[in-house]
Motif scaffolding. Structure first.
Motif, short mmCIF file in Angstrom:
data_model
loop_
_atom_site.label_atom_id
_atom_site.label_comp_id
_atom_site.label_asym_id
_atom_site.label_seq_id
_atom_site.Cartn_x
_atom_site.Cartn_y
_atom_site.Cartn_z
N CYS A 45 -2.56 -3.26 -7.01
CA CYS A 45 -1.12 -3.29 -6.78
C CYS A 45 -0.41 -2.26 -7.67
CB CYS A 45 -0.60 -4.70 -7.04
SG CYS A 45 1.18 -4.87 -6.92
N LYS B 119 1.28 -1.43 -3.29
CA LYS B 119 1.36 -2.41 -2.21
C LYS B 119 1.62 -3.82 -2.75
CE LYS B 119 -2.59 -1.39 -0.60
NZ LYS B 119 -3.67 -1.33 0.38
N GLU C 251 -1.04 -8.29 -0.14
CA GLU C 251 -1.86 -7.33 0.59
C GLU C 251 -3.04 -6.88 -0.27
OE1 GLU C 251 0.37 -4.14 2.33
OE2 GLU C 251 1.95 -5.48 3.05
N ASN D 82 -4.26 5.12 -0.03
CA ASN D 82 -3.52 4.02 0.61
C ASN D 82 -4.28 2.71 0.62
OD1 ASN D 82 -5.31 5.25 2.45
ND2 ASN D 82 -4.13 4.55 4.21
N ASN E 174 1.82 -2.34 4.16
CA ASN E 174 1.59 -1.22 3.22
C ASN E 174 2.62 -0.11 3.40
OD1 ASN E 174 0.20 -0.08 1.04
ND2 ASN E 174 -1.18 1.07 2.37
N GLY F 175 5.59 -4.40 -6.06
CA GLY F 175 4.49 -5.08 -5.40
C GLY F 175 4.05 -6.36 -6.09
#
Length: 496
Positions: free
Chosen positions: A107, A112, A116, A168, A295, A332
């Motif tokens: 994170c 993100k 997630e 990502n 995301n 996040g």
């Protein structure tokens, strides 16, 4: 061991995370860059540095590849498949044991939402578990050559496999490449993105703890130019798996060509979500929202083009806008519905698309501007954005934005929707929402995409092969097909 809440609270208050590795992981140990250089890792939710890591170059890459070659030839390729499987199973268990800290690190590094990141960590564990079970099922064929001959094939490990990992989905992408490579008997040199180095380093350490021999999995950190390019061009690398942009993938392929090195490329996407008038409307709304805003839209397979049948268009888009405007934004670690984008450069790229769109007079239904964490005023955030109906040749339709921006196109019927969906230089994935089983599968056959989701976007898992066509790349990861990417087939024919 600290709970995840304690780890989150400490990271939010301190702006850092203790005990992160600062060196490369080569030959079973952490080591400083040969040059002595370090880089900052930035927290996208704050836009500030939270840790340092080694800035590697060709010398570090060469040390890692040499270590991998030695370990492959001396130990790993001859390790019995069942033992390789046991090591990967232990690695999966250790990832789950350390899931709380891995998710917080992921994170902080990627930005993100923590929910997630938790899912990504569990997915990484599942990848090692899946390929652990496949190690001793990797078998060849026999050939019917007649009674005077014996013919058979062997799946041999290709050798040293390079993994060039994007920012990502750092831990997910690392696991989906490293796990099958190790299962096949290859040694690995991984180069994570300079924006997100830490979970790849942690994975290498976990694998060593699980019993992987030193040198079988190495990680070199640094920039693409300084570390990624020398890795792609290294003459002792036998295979390259690259995930990233088309431009970078093209450069990797050119570098690999000089050594006739095999490659798997997973590149960009501009994936369509086809929503037809007979669909389950609520399921489609939920699916479209997740497809583009998970995301913060920074997913190669994001559903960034909504192709909706005209009979459903007006009310459907209005409801999407209402939902988008209610999404919570924030750091996040506070688990918002929409986190930051990964970097200032990516934020500027997204903003550039929207500025040019406004200059062309393109309708922006909602969003379309930079913003910040409402609690701190910091970070690299972009509003959840839905854009009206530009022309088919508009860059918002044709180019990958890689952010929380959904472009809407209107289809008159299923055939028109298919034509719009295939009108792209990319062909990674596609989604279909319809109540007709027959129509769904007819469209799936005709869509140009490596993977098609029906009535649930992002359906499937590590078991399902993944990869693209056209400029989305070639080769497949995940599933048993992904395992074969790290094998070479040897055929044997003998007169008896």
């Amino acid at each position: 061991m600290a709970t995840q809440k304690q780890l989150i609270d400490d990271a939010l208050s301190s702006g850092s995370f203790p005990g992160l590795p600062q060196g490369h992981f080569i030959d079973g140990a952490y080591s400083a860059a040969a040059s002595g250089r370090v880089m900052n890792s930035l927290d996208p939710g704050r836009g500030e540095a939270f840790a340092e890591f080694a800035c590697g170059d060709a010398a570090d890459v060469d040390a890692a590849v040499t270590s991998a070659r030695r370990a492959f030839e001396a130990v790993w390729r001859d390790t019995p498949a069942v033992e390789r499987g046991r090591i990967l199973y232990r690695a999966a268990a250790l990832i789950r044991e350390q899931a709380a800290s891995l998710a917080v690190v992921e994170c902080l590094d990627s930005g993100k939402p923590i929910g997630e990141a938790q899912g990504d960590v569990q997915g990484a564990a599942r990848a090692f578990e899946y390929y652990a079970g496949a190690c001793d099922k990797l078998q060849g064929d026999t050939f019917p050559l007649g009674p005077a001959y014996l013919g058979y094939s062997l799946h041999e490990p290709v050798g040293v496999a390079a993994q060039i990992i994007p920012w990502n989905f750092p831990i997910s992408t690392a696991a989906r490449g490293i796990a099958p490579a190790l299962a096949a008997g290859c040694a690995v040199v991984a180069k994570p993105a300079e924006q997100t180095p830490f979970t790849a380093l942690r994975l290498a350490e976990i694998l060593l703890e699980a019993g992987l021999p030193a040198g079988v999995c190495n990680v070199v950190t640094g920039t693409g130019a300084d570390a990624g390019a020398p890795l792609a061009a290294h003459g002792e690398v036998d295979h390259i798996t690259f995930t990233g942009s088309v431009a970078s993938g093209t450069a990797v392929m050119k570098a690999a060509a000089d050594n006739v090195t095999r490659v798997v490329l997973e590149l960009g996407g501009k994936s369509p979500v086809v929503v037809l008038g007979d669909c389950d409307r609520e399921a489609a709304l939920d699916g479209v929202m997740g497809a583009i805003f998970e995301n913060a839209g920074q997913i190669c397979s994001a559903g960034s083009r909504l192709i909706v049948e005209r009979s459903l268009h007006d009310g459907f888009v209005e409801e999407l806008c209402r939902r988008a405007e209610k999404l919570t934004l924030g750091h996040g670690l506070r688990n918002p519905q929409l986190g930051p984008v990964n970097s200032a450069e990516q934020l500027a790229r997204i903003s550039g698309f929207m500025e040019r769109a406004r200059e062309r007079g393109v309708e922006v239904a909602t969003g379309g501007a930079e913003t910040a964490d409402p609690q701190t005023g910091k970070g690299w955030f972009f509003q959840p954005t839905i854009v009206g109906v530009p022309g088919r040749d508009d860059e918002l339709v044709q180019e990958e934005i890689f952010g929380p921006v959904l472009t809407v196109q209107v289809a008159e019927d299923a055939d028109h929707a298919l034509a719009l969906a295939n009108d792209s230089q990319y062909a990674l994935v596609a989604g279909i929402y319809t109540g007709s089983f027959t129509l769904a599968h007819r469209l799936a056959q005709r869509l140009d995409a490596g993977q098609v989701y029906i009535n649930e976007y992002f359906a499937g898992g590590i078991e399902v092969p993944f990869g693209g066509n056209k400029k989305s790349g070639f080769g497949r990861e995940k599933g048993l097909e992904g395992l074969l990417s790290y094998c070479r087939t040897k055929s044997v024919a003998a007169r008896i």
